[in-house]
Design a protein around this motif. Structure first.
Motif, mmCIF file in Angstrom:
data_model
loop_
_atom_site.group_PDB
_atom_site.id
_atom_site.type_symbol
_atom_site.label_atom_id
_atom_site.label_comp_id
_atom_site.label_asym_id
_atom_site.label_seq_id
_atom_site.Cartn_x
_atom_site.Cartn_y
_atom_site.Cartn_z
ATOM 1 N N ARG A 3 0.653 -1.407 -0.061
ATOM 2 C CA ARG A 3 0.002 -0.107 0.054
ATOM 3 C C ARG A 3 0.754 1.249 0.045
ATOM 4 O O ARG A 3 0.724 2.022 -0.767
ATOM 5 N N TRP A 5 3.462 1.928 -1.356
ATOM 6 C CA TRP A 5 4.367 2.036 -2.707
ATOM 7 C C TRP A 5 3.385 2.594 -3.608
ATOM 8 O O TRP A 5 3.780 2.690 -4.801
ATOM 9 N N LEU A 6 1.978 2.064 -3.689
ATOM 10 C CA LEU A 6 1.030 2.095 -4.718
ATOM 11 C C LEU A 6 0.946 3.433 -5.210
ATOM 12 O O LEU A 6 0.774 3.465 -6.463
ATOM 13 N N PRO A 7 1.112 4.465 -4.749
ATOM 14 C CA PRO A 7 1.051 6.096 -5.250
ATOM 15 C C PRO A 7 1.999 6.142 -6.433
ATOM 16 O O PRO A 7 1.943 7.190 -7.301
ATOM 17 N N ARG A 8 3.057 5.487 -6.203
ATOM 18 C CA ARG A 8 4.314 5.688 -7.024
ATOM 19 C C ARG A 8 4.445 4.653 -8.204
ATOM 20 O O ARG A 8 5.699 4.418 -8.658
ATOM 21 N N ILE A 9 3.490 3.689 -8.128
ATOM 22 C CA ILE A 9 3.808 2.517 -9.030
ATOM 23 C C ILE A 9 3.045 2.621 -10.310
ATOM 24 O O ILE A 9 1.973 3.091 -10.407
ATOM 25 N N THR A 10 3.494 1.967 -11.518
ATOM 26 C CA THR A 10 2.961 1.827 -12.659
ATOM 27 C C THR A 10 2.796 0.687 -13.127
ATOM 28 O O THR A 10 3.734 -0.192 -12.960
ATOM 29 N N GLY A 27 -0.423 5.226 -10.535
ATOM 30 C CA GLY A 27 -0.478 5.499 -9.084
ATOM 31 C C GLY A 27 -0.684 7.280 -8.842
ATOM 32 O O GLY A 27 -0.246 7.904 -9.906
ATOM 33 N N THR A 28 -1.375 7.591 -7.939
ATOM 34 C CA THR A 28 -1.822 8.908 -7.879
ATOM 35 C C THR A 28 -0.838 9.898 -7.904
ATOM 36 O O THR A 28 -0.926 11.075 -8.181
ATOM 37 N N GLN A 29 0.500 9.419 -7.114
ATOM 38 C CA GLN A 29 1.349 10.538 -7.200
ATOM 39 C C GLN A 29 1.953 10.973 -8.575
ATOM 40 O O GLN A 29 2.410 12.083 -8.944
ATOM 41 N N TYR A 105 8.467 1.738 -10.816
ATOM 42 C CA TYR A 105 8.300 2.612 -9.595
ATOM 43 C C TYR A 105 9.288 3.820 -10.004
ATOM 44 O O TYR A 105 10.269 3.747 -10.143
#
Length: 116
Positions: A3, A5-10, A27-29, A105
């Protein structure tokens, strides 16, 4: 467990002929960084032209080498994102042979740059 790391994952789908790379998940970020959500779009349409070329080159390298690729992600077009971050792209395969998905990432640890 992933969880944090998810905002920076593709996740990038690789076409059967290895010619097209399409975002499956962003990811949201990264969406915030790009200023748009490129989910479902070709990788080259999500980045400014000079950045897109570099992102596509690293995707192709992952597919051809079937090995992880680490690269510097430079975001010069955003005034508040200087100078860059590290990107990691990992090959994933549904059949154990052909890379059909790339897990990416984008690090937010700019201090890592001084270590290399």
């Amino acid at each position: 467990e992933m969880r944090q790391w998810l905002p920076r994952i593709t996740l990038v789908d690789v076409s059967p002929d290895n010619a097209q790379f399409t975002y499956r998940l962003v990811g949201t970020q990264i969406v915030d960084l790009l200023g748009m959500n490129p989910t479902g779009q070709a990788v080259e349409s999500a980045w400014p032209a000079d950045e897109a070329t570099l992102v596509l080159e690293s995707c192709r390298e992952v597919v051809e080498s079937r090995a992880p690729v680490f690269c510097q992600q430079i975001c010069r077009w955003l005034e508040d994102q200087e100078p860059s971050a590290w990107g990691m792209r990992l090959p994933l395969s549904s059949d154990g042979k052909r890379v059909d998905v790339i897990l990416g990432y984008l690090s937010d640890n700019i201090c890592m740059l001084s270590q290399f």
